[in-house]
Design a protein around this motif. Structure first.
Motif, PDB file in Angstrom:
ATOM      1  N   UNK A 112       0.831  -1.206   0.000  1.00 33.77           N
ATOM      2  CA  UNK A 112       0.000   0.000   0.000  1.00 33.77           C
ATOM      3  C   UNK A 112       0.868   1.258   0.000  1.00 33.77           C
ATOM      4  N   UNK A 113       1.915   1.262   0.796  1.00 33.21           N
ATOM      5  CA  UNK A 113       2.832   2.405   0.834  1.00 33.21           C
ATOM      6  C   UNK A 113       3.509   2.597  -0.532  1.00 33.21           C
ATOM      7  N   UNK A 114       3.856   1.505  -1.172  1.00 31.92           N
ATOM      8  CA  UNK A 114       4.456   1.567  -2.502  1.00 31.92           C
ATOM      9  C   UNK A 114       3.486   2.185  -3.505  1.00 31.92           C
ATOM     10  N   UNK A 115       2.238   1.774  -3.459  1.00 31.89           N
ATOM     11  CA  UNK A 115       1.228   2.320  -4.376  1.00 31.89           C
ATOM     12  C   UNK A 115       1.104   3.827  -4.205  1.00 31.89           C
ATOM     13  N   UNK A 116       1.064   4.272  -2.971  1.00 31.42           N
ATOM     14  CA  UNK A 116       0.891   5.704  -2.704  1.00 31.42           C
ATOM     15  C   UNK A 116       2.139   6.499  -3.079  1.00 31.42           C
ATOM     16  N   UNK A 162      -2.650  -0.122 -11.676  1.00 36.63           N
ATOM     17  CA  UNK A 162      -2.193   1.259 -11.495  1.00 36.63           C
ATOM     18  C   UNK A 162      -0.934   1.535 -12.313  1.00 36.63           C
ATOM     19  N   UNK A 163       0.004   0.634 -12.266  1.00 29.01           N
ATOM     20  CA  UNK A 163       1.232   0.805 -13.044  1.00 29.01           C
ATOM     21  C   UNK A 163       0.913   0.817 -14.535  1.00 29.01           C
ATOM     22  N   UNK A 164      -0.040   0.010 -14.953  1.00 30.98           N
ATOM     23  CA  UNK A 164      -0.472   0.007 -16.354  1.00 30.98           C
ATOM     24  C   UNK A 164      -1.100   1.345 -16.719  1.00 30.98           C
ATOM     25  N   UNK A 165      -1.927   1.886 -15.832  1.00 29.63           N
ATOM     26  CA  UNK A 165      -2.540   3.202 -16.069  1.00 29.63           C
ATOM     27  C   UNK A 165      -1.456   4.268 -16.191  1.00 29.63           C
ATOM     28  N   UNK A 199      -6.269  -0.292 -23.285  1.00 32.46           N
ATOM     29  CA  UNK A 199      -7.249  -0.596 -22.245  1.00 32.46           C
ATOM     30  C   UNK A 199      -7.452   0.624 -21.344  1.00 32.46           C
ATOM     31  N   UNK A 200      -8.680   0.840 -20.929  1.00 35.20           N
ATOM     32  CA  UNK A 200      -9.010   1.915 -19.998  1.00 35.20           C
ATOM     33  C   UNK A 200      -8.819   1.396 -18.572  1.00 35.20           C
ATOM     34  N   UNK A 201      -7.614   1.470 -18.071  1.00 33.56           N
ATOM     35  CA  UNK A 201      -7.264   0.883 -16.779  1.00 33.56           C
ATOM     36  C   UNK A 201      -8.007   1.534 -15.624  1.00 33.56           C
ATOM     37  N   UNK A 202      -8.364   2.803 -15.770  1.00 30.36           N
ATOM     38  CA  UNK A 202      -9.024   3.482 -14.649  1.00 30.36           C
ATOM     39  C   UNK A 202     -10.369   2.844 -14.298  1.00 30.36           C
TER      40      UNK A 202
END
Length: 189
Positions: A64-68, A130-133, A164-167
């Protein structure tokens, strides 16, 4: 050490102030600059706190910290700093900003950690989305040393389905109480 809940509260407080600051047409340039520098320092500290959680937290907290932290780097790389409160130190020639912005070494730590997760096929679905977006914004991952992260570089330039629309898949996840990252994805149409 701050926890994820504390960091969420801090991020949302700063974000509310950033928005109010950007809408205030009566603020002087000098006061605006002072406030922005304070936002930059606070986001630098928040980013460093996420790195501490990655290093010391259990797996779920570290992810989670990595994502943020990755979100902070990503949004800070293309959105104007007066809209995010985030400044990347290596993006500026101003020595004062370099002292309060997010440092290149910290960004590299995040990329190195991601590179290792990709190499061991340890990305969870949400982080992969998220990384794909983020990868759809090609220039974000084009700074000089990025190609050193071979697995991350390959993922962002060769693996991701750019059509692709990742969102849409990200928005299906629980994004509440996840700092500016959650606010951003919740705001997407």
């Amino acid at each position: 050490m701050k926890n994820l809940k504390d960091l969420n509260i801090l991020e949302l407080e700063i974000y509310a102030k950033v928005i109010a600051n950007s809408r205030d047409k009566t603020i002087s340039r000098e006061n605006e600059s002072i406030m922005l520098h304070e936002f930059f320092k606070r986001y630098k500290d928040i980013h460093k706190s996420y790195i501490e959680l990655i290093k010391a937290g259990d797996h779920a907290i570290a992810i989670e910290a990595l994502k943020r932290a990755l979100f902070i780097q990503w949004i800070g790389s293309f959105e104007p700093n007066y809209l995010t409160g985030i400044e990347l130190a290596f993006d500026s020639d101003d020595s004062e900003i370099k002292s309060v912005g997010i440092e290149l070494e910290d960004m590299q730590f995040i990329y190195d950690h991601l590179d290792n997760l990709i190499s061991t096929e340890s990305l969870d679905d949400e982080l992969c989305e998220m990384l794909s977006y983020y990868s759809n914004w090609e220039f974000v991952f084009e700074y000089a040393n990025f190609s050193e992260y071979k697995h991350l570089h390959n993922f962002t330039f060769n693996v991701v389905d750019k059509n692709k629309a990742w969102h849409e898949s990200i928005k299906k996840r629980n994004l509440n109480h996840r700092g500016q990252m959650g606010q951003y994805f919740l705001s997407l149409n």
